[in-house]
Enzyme design. Structure first.
Site, PDB file in Angstrom:
ATOM      1  N   ASP A  14       0.860  -1.180   0.000  1.00 53.98           N
ATOM      2  CA  ASP A  14       0.000   0.000   0.000  1.00 53.98           C
ATOM      3  C   ASP A  14       0.904   1.240   0.000  1.00 53.98           C
ATOM      4  O   ASP A  14       2.127   1.149   0.152  1.00 53.98           O
ATOM      5  CB  ASP A  14      -0.946  -0.011   1.206  1.00 53.98           C
ATOM      6  CG  ASP A  14      -2.172   0.877   0.966  1.00 53.98           C
ATOM      7  OD1 ASP A  14      -2.111   1.756   0.082  1.00 53.98           O
ATOM      8  OD2 ASP A  14      -3.180   0.709   1.677  1.00 53.98           O
TER       9      ASP A  14
HETATM   10  C1  NOJ Z   1      -3.994   3.952   0.220  1.00 55.39           C
HETATM   11  C2  NOJ Z   1      -5.145   2.996   0.321  1.00 55.39           C
HETATM   12  O1  NOJ Z   1      -5.086   2.298   1.547  1.00 55.39           O
HETATM   13  C3  NOJ Z   1      -5.227   1.987  -0.813  1.00 55.39           C
HETATM   14  O2  NOJ Z   1      -6.421   1.285  -0.711  1.00 55.39           O
HETATM   15  C4  NOJ Z   1      -5.079   2.676  -2.137  1.00 55.39           C
HETATM   16  O3  NOJ Z   1      -5.140   1.713  -3.173  1.00 55.39           O
HETATM   17  C5  NOJ Z   1      -3.772   3.429  -2.168  1.00 55.39           C
HETATM   18  N1  NOJ Z   1      -3.764   4.425  -1.118  1.00 55.39           N
HETATM   19  C6  NOJ Z   1      -3.498   4.109  -3.511  1.00 55.39           C
HETATM   20  O4  NOJ Z   1      -4.332   5.175  -3.684  1.00 55.39           O
END
Ligand code: NOJ
Length: 718
Positions: free
Chosen positions: A258
């Protein structure tokens, strides 16, 4: 790995290898992506293998050309984006759409999103989000398919199929990412990014089944959660990623971290510096570092210090290259984009968005059959801060959606009820931003309610109060809306309360006083039109709750799959039994609840055999009659309960759902087939088992024992 990829790997420098393991961000503005020189330099130098938040045909063509033509090795990039519930056509949020209980719809909206996103150059979506969520304080419950592992697994299969289609290399296939692995939905007290503490059993029984389903459906990528699991961050959790995901589930795609989750390992308190963080993540199995630049900065140092080996780096690079090959990028880095754009690019599928919104809204109550509106309701007051706020209806992840494309409730009702006089007043601001609020609009709102035959009171959350980093300790109506509701309802004008939110809003007093309540969630661009379809009776509501609706904050988490207690409380009374002294234990509305405009009766629950052999399927059928005066759709849920097992089984376990459409007076039959796996459980030693004995089979409209028909079968030993 194909021979030429092996050759390619041998030619790569360490910087280029780490580049393939690094995902950088294209800058992003509200109007669309912009190209910052910084990441172009990184692309040219082979320091980026993938990008996120960069979309649009021209932008992607240009940047892919940089990668293919201006880097030493010409390895194409992957372009990732959060296409959660629509790309340009924004559909209802997942929590809402899950409540349609319709895998075909889930698949169709994902297919449409894939067509739009791939036309915009996206080659990876960070969806589906598969976190089972039972805590409405957590903002990301909006992105989740709800509280139930079986429903989440069915949703996972449909979404992966819808996004990816049959062939990952096809230009309109949108490779998907199952996220967030695992148990992110169980964050402590519903507080975003907080620690996660779940038992091994709950992890396997509740939080992982949807991921197993996604992997079986061939999902291209998996993203570990930002959170820890019992002290070990998922991003550094080798047993979770290598043993559970790769070895046990057989996942052979790419694990992408993530956003900055690798560098977050420092704040988590498990790494002293970026080298340690990078080593922990790589050795746990994370192939791609999203945005943290931890691999770029940390891996060379980790290598020097002997924390990782070049072989380990090579293994991840090999997986990424092989993955790019499966995505068809070496064959056609532009994935069909270099051909002339299709006419339909930019065209929204409003019909599908409207249908999805209609089928996701849940009619929680309808006292006195206020809905559909009677012909005598000539004057309609559309009141509340969400009434004209079309842009909010897109919810927290609107991808490449255009907030101006949304049909507000006010506009939808004006269009859908042309023969009525519609007037509007906001009453107050949405609130929730810490201000005291301004009640000066109340008088106008109350006067309008008095003028009208019926008031449609549009209350709820702003999109930014939902989704990531939007936990709320008080998940009710923000700002002055509670007071506005009291004032409007007190006029005595029959009131339909329309709740816009990314979570069940806990407002028991208001919900009990409003005669009709529609949970519209964040319904997407056609929210207003869909509401008008339902209010006018053009269509009947059929959405159901994919999550229990608590009666009180103190009940959280409240969900139907609870295990029995040694001190059950029949009828919610008595002392020294499992209950609250001051509140009921049951939710205000159970999972599966949702009304239509007619009534259904279930009869004659039948099973194909009374004693079920280990390899046998069980057939279950039940009669359904439309006993009302309008056509309608009923959703029948099938639960089972094993009352005596080596570990206590949940009081209800969902194992099936079916929908049936019936005319007034018509009777039909709903049939289920339960495969042997439906009766598998984890025994007291957490081994998969089939335990002989009696099992109760129940069917009905909601997870409410009083409304279920029941019968028993005997399971024979394996
Ligand atoms: C953080 C989020 O937790 C995740 O779900 C997302 O795909 C990413 N940011 C990218 O935007």
């Amino acid at each position: 790995m194909a021979k030429d990829l092996q050759k390619l790997l041998r030619r790569m420098t360490l910087v280029e290898k780490i580049g393939q393991l690094s995902m950088l961000s294209g800058d992003f503005t509200a109007t669309g992506p912009t190209l910052s020189p910084d990441f172009r330099d990184a692309v040219r130098a082979g320091r980026a293998g993938s990008l996120l938040n960069l979309w649009g045909r021209e932008a992607v063509l240009e940047v892919q050309r940089l990668a293919v033509e201006e880097t030493r090795l010409g390895i194409p990039l992957v372009f990732g984006f959060d296409v959660l519930h629509g790309h340009r056509t924004i559909f209802p949020i997942p929590l809402a759409e899950a409540g349609s209980f319709d895998p075909m719809l889930w698949e169709l909206t994902a297919r449409r999103s894939a067509a739009e996103a791939t036309a915009d150059g996206i080659s990876l979506t960070f969806a589906p989000m598969l976190d089972v969520a039972r805590d409405p304080r957590w903002g990301r419950i909006a992105e989740s398919p709800g509280e139930d592992p079986w429903l989440a697994a069915a949703y996972a299969t449909a979404k992966v199929r819808g996004f990816q289609g049959d062939d990952l290399a096809s230009p309109d296939s949108l490779p998907a990412t199952a996220k967030h692995f695992g148990a992110y939905g169980a964050v402590l007290a519903g507080r975003e990014y907080a620690s996660v503490e779940v038992s091994e059993r709950t992890l396997h029984e509740v939080h992982l089944p949807a991921f197993v389903a996604a992997v079986q459906a061939g999902v291209a990528a998996v993203m570990p959660a930002l959170t820890d699991l019992g002290g070990v961050p998922a991003t550094a959790h080798a047993p979770l990623l290598r043993r559970e995901l790769r070895r046990n589930q057989g996942f052979d795609g790419v694990i992408v971290s993530d956003h900055s989750a690798v560098s977050d390992l420092l704040a988590h308190g498990v790494a002293g510096d970026l080298a340690e963080a990078a080593a922990l993540a790589l050795r746990a199995g994370v192939d791609i570092d999203m945005m943290g630049r931890a691999y770029e900065r940390g891996l060379p140092l980790a290598l020097e210090r002997g924390l990782v080996t070049e072989r380990e780096i090579d293994a991840a690079v090999r997986r990424v290259l092989r993955w790019k090959q499966r995505l068809g990028l070496f064959e056609d880095p532009y994935r069909g984009l270099s051909a002339a754009p299709a006419q339909s690019v930019g065209h929204l599928d409003r019909a599908l968005a409207r249908e999805a919104a209609r089928r996701s809204m849940v009619l929680l109550k309808n006292d006195g059959d206020l809905l559909p509106l009677s012909a005598s309701a000539r004057r309609v007051a559309v009141i509340g801060p969400l009434a004209a706020a079309g842009g909010e209806l897109l919810g927290p992840w609107w991808a490449a959606g255009d907030r101006a494309s949304a049909v507000s409730y006010r506009d939808g009702l004006a269009e859908g009820l042309p023969d009525r006089e519609i007037r509007h007043a906001a009453g107050c601001a949405i609130g929730g931003d810490g201000g005291n609020g301004d009640a000066s609009g109340f008088a106008e709102a109350v006067a309008l309610a008095r003028w009208s035959d019926v008031a449609v009171l549009c209350l709820g959350e702003a999109a930014e109060l939902s989704g990531e980093a939007a936990s709320r300790a008080d998940p009710g109506l923000p700002g002055l809306q509670r007071d506005l509701a009291e004032a409007v309802i007190a006029t005595g004008t029959p009131t339909l309360l329309v709740l816009t939110s990314g979570r069940p809003l806990i407002e028991p007093a208001i919900l009990s006083r409003a005669p009709a309540v529609m949970a519209a969630w964040f319904p997407g661009i056609e929210g207003g039109a869909a509401l008008a379809d339902l209010v006018s009776g053009q269509a009947a509501p059929s959405g159901r709750l994919a999550v229990s609706w608590p009666a009180d904050r103190g009940q959280i988490p409240v969900f139907f799959g609870q295990r029995p207690t040694g001190r059950p409380a029949p009828g919610d009374g008595g002392r020294y039994v499992s209950r609250y002294l001051d509140r009921p234990s049951t939710p205000l509305y159970p999972f599966g609840h949702g009304m239509g405009y007619t009534r259904f009766a279930l009869d004659t629950l039948t099973v194909t055999v009374d004693t079920l052999g280990p390899d046998q399927d069980l057939g279950v059928s039940v009669g359904v009659t439309n006993t009302g005066r309008r056509a309608g759709q009923e959703t029948v849920l099938l639960f089972l309960h094993d009352p005596v097992a080596s570990s206590a089984r949940p009081l209800l376990e969902l194992r099936g759902f079916q929908r049936i459409e019936l005319q007034p007076g018509e009777r039909g039959t709903v049939r289920f087939t339960l495969p042997p796996a439906a009766f598998e459980l984890l025994d007291h030693r957490l081994r998969p088992a089939r335990e002989p004995g009696r099992v109760e089979i129940m069917v009905g409209p909601a997870a409410d024992r009083d409304r279920l028909l029941s019968t028993w079968i005997e399971l024979q030993p394996a």
